[in-house]
Motif scaffolding. Structure first.
Motif, PDB file in Angstrom:
ATOM      1  N   GLY A 160      71.583 108.756 -66.817  1.00  0.00           N
ATOM      2  CA  GLY A 160      72.226 107.863 -65.863  1.00  0.00           C
ATOM      3  C   GLY A 160      71.198 107.006 -65.157  1.00  0.00           C
ATOM      4  O   GLY A 160      69.989 107.125 -65.380  1.00  0.00           O
ATOM      5  N   THR A 161      71.687 106.134 -64.298  1.00  0.00           N
ATOM      6  CA  THR A 161      70.832 105.255 -63.500  1.00  0.00           C
ATOM      7  C   THR A 161      71.036 105.585 -62.030  1.00  0.00           C
ATOM      8  O   THR A 161      72.167 105.617 -61.546  1.00  0.00           O
ATOM      9  CB  THR A 161      71.166 103.774 -63.757  1.00  0.00           C
ATOM     10  OG1 THR A 161      70.984 103.490 -65.155  1.00  0.00           O
ATOM     11  CG2 THR A 161      70.248 102.871 -62.949  1.00  0.00           C
ATOM     12  N   TYR A 162      69.937 105.839 -61.326  1.00  0.00           N
ATOM     13  CA  TYR A 162      69.990 106.275 -59.944  1.00  0.00           C
ATOM     14  C   TYR A 162      69.088 105.378 -59.091  1.00  0.00           C
ATOM     15  O   TYR A 162      68.383 104.508 -59.613  1.00  0.00           O
ATOM     16  CB  TYR A 162      69.562 107.738 -59.836  1.00  0.00           C
ATOM     17  CG  TYR A 162      70.273 108.634 -60.822  1.00  0.00           C
ATOM     18  CD1 TYR A 162      71.600 108.983 -60.625  1.00  0.00           C
ATOM     19  CD2 TYR A 162      69.628 109.112 -61.966  1.00  0.00           C
ATOM     20  CE1 TYR A 162      72.275 109.790 -61.529  1.00  0.00           C
ATOM     21  CE2 TYR A 162      70.298 109.920 -62.875  1.00  0.00           C
ATOM     22  CZ  TYR A 162      71.610 110.252 -62.658  1.00  0.00           C
ATOM     23  OH  TYR A 162      72.276 111.034 -63.556  1.00  0.00           O
ATOM     24  N   ARG A 163      69.108 105.615 -57.821  1.00  0.00           N
ATOM     25  CA  ARG A 163      68.322 104.802 -56.877  1.00  0.00           C
ATOM     26  C   ARG A 163      67.434 105.706 -56.044  1.00  0.00           C
ATOM     27  O   ARG A 163      67.851 106.775 -55.608  1.00  0.00           O
ATOM     28  CB  ARG A 163      69.255 103.990 -55.977  1.00  0.00           C
ATOM     29  CG  ARG A 163      68.543 103.108 -54.946  1.00  0.00           C
ATOM     30  CD  ARG A 163      69.583 102.338 -54.127  1.00  0.00           C
ATOM     31  NE  ARG A 163      69.000 101.624 -53.014  1.00  0.00           N
ATOM     32  CZ  ARG A 163      68.492 100.397 -53.063  1.00  0.00           C
ATOM     33  NH1 ARG A 163      68.511  99.760 -54.221  1.00  0.00           N
ATOM     34  NH2 ARG A 163      67.976  99.804 -51.999  1.00  0.00           N
ATOM     35  N   GLY A 164      66.214 105.249 -55.824  1.00  0.00           N
ATOM     36  CA  GLY A 164      65.292 105.965 -54.956  1.00  0.00           C
ATOM     37  C   GLY A 164      64.794 105.057 -53.854  1.00  0.00           C
ATOM     38  O   GLY A 164      64.397 103.924 -54.130  1.00  0.00           O
ATOM     39  N   PRO A 165      64.799 105.494 -52.607  1.00  0.00           N
ATOM     40  CA  PRO A 165      64.302 104.680 -51.487  1.00  0.00           C
ATOM     41  C   PRO A 165      62.950 105.172 -50.983  1.00  0.00           C
ATOM     42  O   PRO A 165      62.514 106.283 -51.280  1.00  0.00           O
ATOM     43  CB  PRO A 165      65.369 104.914 -50.422  1.00  0.00           C
ATOM     44  CG  PRO A 165      65.754 106.360 -50.640  1.00  0.00           C
ATOM     45  CD  PRO A 165      65.608 106.627 -52.131  1.00  0.00           C
ATOM     46  N   CYS A 166      62.291 104.328 -50.214  1.00  0.00           N
ATOM     47  CA  CYS A 166      61.181 104.788 -49.387  1.00  0.00           C
ATOM     48  C   CYS A 166      61.789 105.373 -48.115  1.00  0.00           C
ATOM     49  O   CYS A 166      62.613 104.716 -47.466  1.00  0.00           O
ATOM     50  CB  CYS A 166      60.236 103.642 -49.048  1.00  0.00           C
ATOM     51  SG  CYS A 166      58.891 104.110 -47.930  1.00  0.00           S
ATOM     52  N   THR A 167      61.403 106.583 -47.753  1.00  0.00           N
ATOM     53  CA  THR A 167      62.034 107.252 -46.616  1.00  0.00           C
ATOM     54  C   THR A 167      61.077 107.470 -45.445  1.00  0.00           C
ATOM     55  O   THR A 167      61.303 108.322 -44.599  1.00  0.00           O
ATOM     56  CB  THR A 167      62.629 108.605 -47.058  1.00  0.00           C
ATOM     57  OG1 THR A 167      61.611 109.382 -47.701  1.00  0.00           O
ATOM     58  CG2 THR A 167      63.776 108.397 -48.024  1.00  0.00           C
ATOM     59  N   GLU A 168      60.021 106.705 -45.390  1.00  0.00           N
ATOM     60  CA  GLU A 168      59.106 106.720 -44.242  1.00  0.00           C
ATOM     61  C   GLU A 168      58.902 105.279 -43.805  1.00  0.00           C
ATOM     62  O   GLU A 168      58.495 104.433 -44.605  1.00  0.00           O
ATOM     63  CB  GLU A 168      57.772 107.358 -44.616  1.00  0.00           C
ATOM     64  CG  GLU A 168      56.793 107.484 -43.474  1.00  0.00           C
ATOM     65  CD  GLU A 168      57.161 108.586 -42.496  1.00  0.00           C
ATOM     66  OE1 GLU A 168      56.814 108.463 -41.305  1.00  0.00           O
ATOM     67  OE2 GLU A 168      57.794 109.576 -42.915  1.00  0.00           O
ATOM     68  N   PHE A 169      59.189 104.976 -42.532  1.00  0.00           N
ATOM     69  CA  PHE A 169      59.068 103.595 -42.080  1.00  0.00           C
ATOM     70  C   PHE A 169      57.660 103.087 -42.337  1.00  0.00           C
ATOM     71  O   PHE A 169      56.670 103.681 -41.899  1.00  0.00           O
ATOM     72  CB  PHE A 169      59.397 103.473 -40.587  1.00  0.00           C
ATOM     73  CG  PHE A 169      59.315 102.064 -40.095  1.00  0.00           C
ATOM     74  CD1 PHE A 169      60.324 101.156 -40.385  1.00  0.00           C
ATOM     75  CD2 PHE A 169      58.219 101.631 -39.360  1.00  0.00           C
ATOM     76  CE1 PHE A 169      60.240  99.842 -39.953  1.00  0.00           C
ATOM     77  CE2 PHE A 169      58.129 100.321 -38.922  1.00  0.00           C
ATOM     78  CZ  PHE A 169      59.142  99.418 -39.218  1.00  0.00           C
ATOM     79  N   CYS A 170      57.576 101.957 -43.052  1.00  0.00           N
ATOM     80  CA  CYS A 170      56.276 101.472 -43.516  1.00  0.00           C
ATOM     81  C   CYS A 170      56.028 100.009 -43.174  1.00  0.00           C
ATOM     82  O   CYS A 170      55.047  99.432 -43.660  1.00  0.00           O
ATOM     83  CB  CYS A 170      56.152 101.687 -45.029  1.00  0.00           C
ATOM     84  SG  CYS A 170      57.473 100.927 -46.009  1.00  0.00           S
ATOM     85  N   GLY A 171      56.906  99.415 -42.374  1.00  0.00           N
ATOM     86  CA  GLY A 171      56.681  98.028 -42.001  1.00  0.00           C
ATOM     87  C   GLY A 171      57.963  97.215 -42.010  1.00  0.00           C
ATOM     88  O   GLY A 171      59.071  97.742 -42.128  1.00  0.00           O
ATOM     89  N   THR A 172      57.805  95.905 -41.925  1.00  0.00           N
ATOM     90  CA  THR A 172      58.935  94.998 -41.741  1.00  0.00           C
ATOM     91  C   THR A 172      60.005  95.153 -42.805  1.00  0.00           C
ATOM     92  O   THR A 172      61.197  95.145 -42.506  1.00  0.00           O
ATOM     93  CB  THR A 172      58.426  93.544 -41.730  1.00  0.00           C
ATOM     94  OG1 THR A 172      57.336  93.437 -40.814  1.00  0.00           O
ATOM     95  CG2 THR A 172      59.533  92.593 -41.322  1.00  0.00           C
ATOM     96  N   SER A 173      59.601  95.278 -44.051  1.00  0.00           N
ATOM     97  CA  SER A 173      60.564  95.340 -45.149  1.00  0.00           C
ATOM     98  C   SER A 173      60.750  96.759 -45.691  1.00  0.00           C
ATOM     99  O   SER A 173      61.052  96.940 -46.876  1.00  0.00           O
ATOM    100  CB  SER A 173      60.140  94.401 -46.276  1.00  0.00           C
ATOM    101  OG  SER A 173      60.346  93.061 -45.911  1.00  0.00           O
ATOM    102  N   HIS A 174      60.581  97.739 -44.813  1.00  0.00           N
ATOM    103  CA  HIS A 174      60.787  99.131 -45.247  1.00  0.00           C
ATOM    104  C   HIS A 174      62.151  99.325 -45.896  1.00  0.00           C
ATOM    105  O   HIS A 174      62.282  99.971 -46.943  1.00  0.00           O
ATOM    106  CB  HIS A 174      60.647 100.062 -44.050  1.00  0.00           C
ATOM    107  CG  HIS A 174      61.229 101.425 -44.263  1.00  0.00           C
ATOM    108  ND1 HIS A 174      60.695 102.333 -45.154  1.00  0.00           N
ATOM    109  CD2 HIS A 174      62.333 102.016 -43.716  1.00  0.00           C
ATOM    110  CE1 HIS A 174      61.423 103.426 -45.138  1.00  0.00           C
ATOM    111  NE2 HIS A 174      62.422 103.271 -44.290  1.00  0.00           N
ATOM    112  N   ALA A 175      63.196  98.754 -45.297  1.00  0.00           N
ATOM    113  CA  ALA A 175      64.554  98.928 -45.826  1.00  0.00           C
ATOM    114  C   ALA A 175      64.762  98.198 -47.147  1.00  0.00           C
ATOM    115  O   ALA A 175      65.777  98.417 -47.815  1.00  0.00           O
ATOM    116  CB  ALA A 175      65.581  98.436 -44.800  1.00  0.00           C
ATOM    117  N   LEU A 176      63.812  97.344 -47.520  1.00  0.00           N
ATOM    118  CA  LEU A 176      63.923  96.576 -48.765  1.00  0.00           C
ATOM    119  C   LEU A 176      62.964  97.097 -49.823  1.00  0.00           C
ATOM    120  O   LEU A 176      62.592  96.381 -50.740  1.00  0.00           O
ATOM    121  CB  LEU A 176      63.625  95.099 -48.478  1.00  0.00           C
ATOM    122  CG  LEU A 176      64.492  94.442 -47.399  1.00  0.00           C
ATOM    123  CD1 LEU A 176      64.061  93.006 -47.173  1.00  0.00           C
ATOM    124  CD2 LEU A 176      65.969  94.510 -47.781  1.00  0.00           C
TER     125      LEU A 176
END
Length: 294
Positions: A160-176
């Motif tokens: 399947g195809t899944y998604r992985g995020p960065c889960t430590e705030f790392c700067g302006t575009s952390h959520a991206l």
């Protein structure tokens, strides 16, 4: 599956403990007051405050440790070395390098592909600030710390195809800052990795000369060309990836052209300079070239 089982066991146990505590509280407030002997009060404190909580916590901890080989599937003694994937977090993208047991390293970016049913070791680090690597459907997260290498082993149970995020705030575009995870059948994965190691059939297509002439090779690599930069993501097969710009855009000509023109507007804090001063026709040609790198 092991993570899901652990979650439900912990959730059900927590609900039962909560119900027992609330039930005891209601009983205590409604029961007619009577004097308890010192001995009875001592037994209540001993059993209700020490022995029973310790037994419950011990059982839950034991169950979690019993599941640990599935949650963190480490290799058994004597097990041959398998695939190792090196992932380096950078603001705000992922540098990926595959180390197969029987071949040279293969570079990629912002996407991870795995063979189903096989243990894969990840080595995780960062080149700038603390990031955190997490594939929720496969296991827990692991921090990526500058100057330190952390190790994580995972085994995917289904394709399947899944998604992985960065889960430590790392700067302006952390959520991206995210990545796609594609789990494949083992034979399909090995065929894909072999293709990934070779230049794309589109490496010599029209538009490549503009990519070279406008300085893109200073930061990016496209195998089979003179572009060998290592500052930014490897673009050798960018057209075949699930997403663009670390999980935030589709891989099509329009999206690529938009990112070339104004990367900081799309991903604030991105290190890539804007090329909006180029003629629109040149930007479109470079975007079409990159989209064709399958």
């Amino acid at each position: 599956m092991a993570v899901a089982r652990l979650f439900w066991v912990m959730a059900i146990a927590g609900a039962l403990i909560w119900a027992a505590v609330i039930g005891t509280l209601i009983y205590a407030t409604r029961e007619r007051r009577r004097v308890q002997s010192e001995h009875a009060a001592g037994l209540l404190i001993l059993w209700g405050g020490a022995i029973i909580p310790a037994l419950l916590l011990g059982l839950l901890l034991g169950y979690a440790l019993w599941l640990m080989p599935d949650i963190r599937p480490w290799s058994a003694p004597g097990e041959p070395a398998g695939l190792r994937i090196e992932v380096e977090g950078e603001q705000f993208w992922w540098r990926v390098r595959y180390h197969p047991a029987d071949g040279p390293p293969v570079d990629a970016a912002n996407e991870i592909r795995l063979p189903v049913g096989e243990r894969v070791e990840f080595t995780l680090t960062s080149s700038d600030v603390i990031h955190s690597f997490w594939i929720p459907v496969l296991g827990g997260k692991m921090d990526m710390i500058p100057g330190r290498t952390n190790r994580l082993t995972l085994r995917a149970a289904k394709t399947g195809t899944y998604r992985g995020p960065c889960t430590e705030f790392c700067g302006t575009s952390h959520a991206l800052m995210a990545f796609s995870v594609v789990v494949m059948e083992p034979d399909a994965f090995r065929d894909w990795l072999a293709d990934e190691a070779r230049p794309s059939p589109g490496a010599g297509a029209p538009g490549g000369e503009l990519f070279i002439a406008n300085g893109c090779p200073a930061c990016h690599t496209v195998r089979g060309t003179e572009a060998t930069g290592a500052v930014g993501p490897d673009l050798s097969h960018v057209g075949s990836r699930e997403t663009l710009a670390a999980g935030i855009m589709p891989v099509d000509v329009e999206a690529i052209a938009s990112f070339i023109s104004k990367p900081d507007a799309i991903k604030p804090g991105a290190q890539m300079p804007a090329f909006g001063m180029l003629p629109e026709a040149d930007i479109a040609a470079i975007a079409a070239y990159l989209e064709g790198l399958k």
